[in-house]
Design a protein around this motif. Sequence first.
Motif, PDB file in Angstrom:
ATOM      1  N   PRO A  44      -5.327  16.896  -3.819  1.00 49.79           N
ATOM      2  CA  PRO A  44      -5.500  16.538  -2.409  1.00 49.79           C
ATOM      3  C   PRO A  44      -6.475  15.392  -2.186  1.00 49.79           C
ATOM      4  CG  PRO A  44      -6.692  18.561  -2.900  1.00 49.79           C
ATOM      5  CD  PRO A  44      -5.902  18.224  -4.129  1.00 49.79           C
ATOM      6  N   ASP A  45      -7.224  14.993  -3.237  1.00 53.25           N
ATOM      7  CA  ASP A  45      -8.189  13.901  -3.107  1.00 53.25           C
ATOM      8  C   ASP A  45      -7.627  12.553  -3.548  1.00 53.25           C
ATOM      9  OD1 ASP A  45     -10.202  15.666  -2.222  1.00 53.25           O
ATOM     10  OD2 ASP A  45     -10.652  16.242  -4.290  1.00 53.25           O
ATOM     11  N   LEU A  46      -6.324  12.474  -3.817  1.00 52.66           N
ATOM     12  CA  LEU A  46      -5.734  11.199  -4.224  1.00 52.66           C
ATOM     13  C   LEU A  46      -5.919  10.144  -3.136  1.00 52.66           C
ATOM     14  CD1 LEU A  46      -2.313  12.019  -5.934  1.00 52.66           C
ATOM     15  CD2 LEU A  46      -4.331  11.006  -6.992  1.00 52.66           C
ATOM     16  N   LYS A  47      -6.271   8.934  -3.551  1.00 53.14           N
ATOM     17  CA  LYS A  47      -6.383   7.810  -2.629  1.00 53.14           C
ATOM     18  C   LYS A  47      -5.132   6.944  -2.709  1.00 53.14           C
ATOM     19  CE  LYS A  47     -11.430   7.422  -2.476  1.00 53.14           C
ATOM     20  NZ  LYS A  47     -11.749   8.681  -3.122  1.00 53.14           N
ATOM     21  N   GLU A  48      -4.987   6.066  -1.753  1.00 54.34           N
ATOM     22  CA  GLU A  48      -3.806   5.205  -1.702  1.00 54.34           C
ATOM     23  C   GLU A  48      -3.825   4.192  -2.845  1.00 54.34           C
ATOM     24  OE1 GLU A  48      -6.953   3.289   0.892  1.00 54.34           O
ATOM     25  OE2 GLU A  48      -6.244   5.304   0.408  1.00 54.34           O
ATOM     26  N   ARG A  49      -2.632   3.741  -3.221  1.00 57.43           N
ATOM     27  CA  ARG A  49      -2.488   2.693  -4.229  1.00 57.43           C
ATOM     28  C   ARG A  49      -2.266   1.366  -3.527  1.00 57.43           C
ATOM     29  NH1 ARG A  49       2.740   1.780  -7.993  1.00 57.43           N
ATOM     30  NH2 ARG A  49       3.458   1.073  -5.967  1.00 57.43           N
ATOM     31  N   LEU A  73      -2.766  14.576 -11.007  1.00 58.04           N
ATOM     32  CA  LEU A  73      -2.664  13.134 -10.799  1.00 58.04           C
ATOM     33  C   LEU A  73      -4.038  12.582 -10.446  1.00 58.04           C
ATOM     34  CD1 LEU A  73       0.557  13.252  -8.599  1.00 58.04           C
ATOM     35  CD2 LEU A  73       0.450  12.415 -10.940  1.00 58.04           C
ATOM     36  N   VAL A  74      -4.350  11.393 -10.974  1.00 55.63           N
ATOM     37  CA  VAL A  74      -5.614  10.729 -10.685  1.00 55.63           C
ATOM     38  C   VAL A  74      -5.350   9.231 -10.491  1.00 55.63           C
ATOM     39  CG1 VAL A  74      -6.990  12.405 -11.969  1.00 55.63           C
ATOM     40  CG2 VAL A  74      -6.113  10.376 -13.143  1.00 55.63           C
ATOM     41  N   GLY A  75      -6.395   8.502 -10.100  1.00 55.51           N
ATOM     42  CA  GLY A  75      -6.296   7.063  -9.938  1.00 55.51           C
ATOM     43  C   GLY A  75      -6.758   6.338 -11.194  1.00 55.51           C
ATOM     44  N   SER A  76      -6.216   5.118 -11.412  1.00 54.74           N
ATOM     45  CA  SER A  76      -6.614   4.311 -12.560  1.00 54.74           C
ATOM     46  C   SER A  76      -6.377   2.841 -12.235  1.00 54.74           C
ATOM     47  CB  SER A  76      -5.808   4.694 -13.810  1.00 54.74           C
ATOM     48  OG  SER A  76      -4.448   4.324 -13.664  1.00 54.74           O
ATOM     49  N   ILE A  98       0.848  -1.184   0.000  1.00 56.27           N
ATOM     50  CA  ILE A  98       0.000   0.000   0.000  1.00 56.27           C
ATOM     51  C   ILE A  98       0.886   1.238   0.000  1.00 56.27           C
ATOM     52  CG2 ILE A  98      -1.749   1.316   1.245  1.00 56.27           C
ATOM     53  CD1 ILE A  98      -2.901  -1.231   2.257  1.00 56.27           C
ATOM     54  N   GLU A  99       0.710   2.073  -1.004  1.00 55.82           N
ATOM     55  CA  GLU A  99       1.521   3.287  -1.133  1.00 55.82           C
ATOM     56  C   GLU A  99       0.598   4.495  -1.084  1.00 55.82           C
ATOM     57  OE1 GLU A  99       3.949   5.429  -4.696  1.00 55.82           O
ATOM     58  OE2 GLU A  99       4.427   3.331  -4.329  1.00 55.82           O
ATOM     59  N   TYR A 100       0.776   5.324  -0.066  1.00 55.92           N
ATOM     60  CA  TYR A 100      -0.033   6.526   0.062  1.00 55.92           C
ATOM     61  C   TYR A 100       0.652   7.673  -0.683  1.00 55.92           C
ATOM     62  CZ  TYR A 100      -3.126   4.356   3.415  1.00 55.92           C
ATOM     63  OH  TYR A 100      -4.054   3.554   4.003  1.00 55.92           O
TER      64      TYR A 100
END
Length: 387
Positions: free
Chosen positions: A170-175, A218-221, A145-147
């Motif tokens: 600021p809304d990025l979630k952990e990977r 940056l966003v999640g995918s 888990i990478e924050y």
Amino acid sequence: MTSDLTYNYYNVNENRAYENVDKLTQLDYSGRKDYWRYNANAYNIWNNILTSNVGYTYTDKSYINKDTNTDKELFRSLEKRHDIYASLMINPHQKVSLAIGGNVLFVHRDNGINSDNRYSWMPSAKLHWQALNKLSVTGNYFCNIEYPNLDQLSTVTYNKNKILMYRGNPDLKERVMHYMEWRINVPKIIEFTYMLKHSANDITPWYFMENDYVVETLVGSKYLHQYIGLSGDYNICQKFQVNFTANYQWYGRQGSDNIWHRGRTWYLDAMATYQMTSHLYFMAAYFLRHDKHPLLQGEEYGQEETLMLGLMSPLCKGKLSLSVNFAIPTSLVSKRTYKDITIPDFKFTSWEDQRVNNALMQISLRYNFGKGSASRSNNQNRSESEK
């Protein structure tokens, strides 16, 4: 039992300015980062079959920056992590070993406006089977888990050039990345490796238009990565050693459009060592890599080639090793890289030429304080990046 405490302090002062005929943008800010980490670990051998390991890690990170001219706070972030882990190692048979365990991670994050708490469970398992005298099979599963780091969360916006700006999210979630690996090893002949890793929320760049500027954030995918590799380590004769690694990799990335963007990598890494005298070794290494990484709004292409020749001498009864290496310019591949981005109403491509037009000399000195001798073939420089 072991325990350690780490503290890092960073003083941040940055001035970013861009000027053209029509506009002048300038951002001058200063701040500080503090990083604390404490770890305690207990390892116990119960008997010939069972071994246990338990531990705890506490991490505290803070980051604040202000406008240097007005002293106005631009961004603040505080993050605390509690990581408890445990594992059991079982050896029921001389040819079979099993390790199972996991981590429970609690994270508290506060940016001065909003705060949240997150819990995560990370299991792990590893199996090793000595199927034959010269054939072993190893299976390994774990997740990481990478924050997002503090700079990726920062809302400070700055110009990278006359059309491109950068802003954290600021809304990025952990990977949460899951890994599964299988390895079949035939000593002195070949080793075969297959790896699969995937994540439902990998962190990747994203571009959009805002006030006649392109903004990079940056966003999640979703992310999928497969790897098939071969490697070998051979003693051709008493004085000549050769090792190599060759692999092929597949990538897939999916964004909010539910379309999978594909890519691939292949590379070859080979090294030969020859003992010229009892105190002098000749080394030759060659590395070739070809990348095509998928992006949500385009693709990124890169290639790399390195030829290294050098000499190494063990000193002080093998405790000390001195090596001198030379990087020789090569041109089997063009070494031209590019990044292509296409978004509504805008498209850009950046090119870069990675050709090395001059030779590079590297001098390395290594001393082994423990038992044994300094490695003949492993003298790479190592460095740590910011945690």
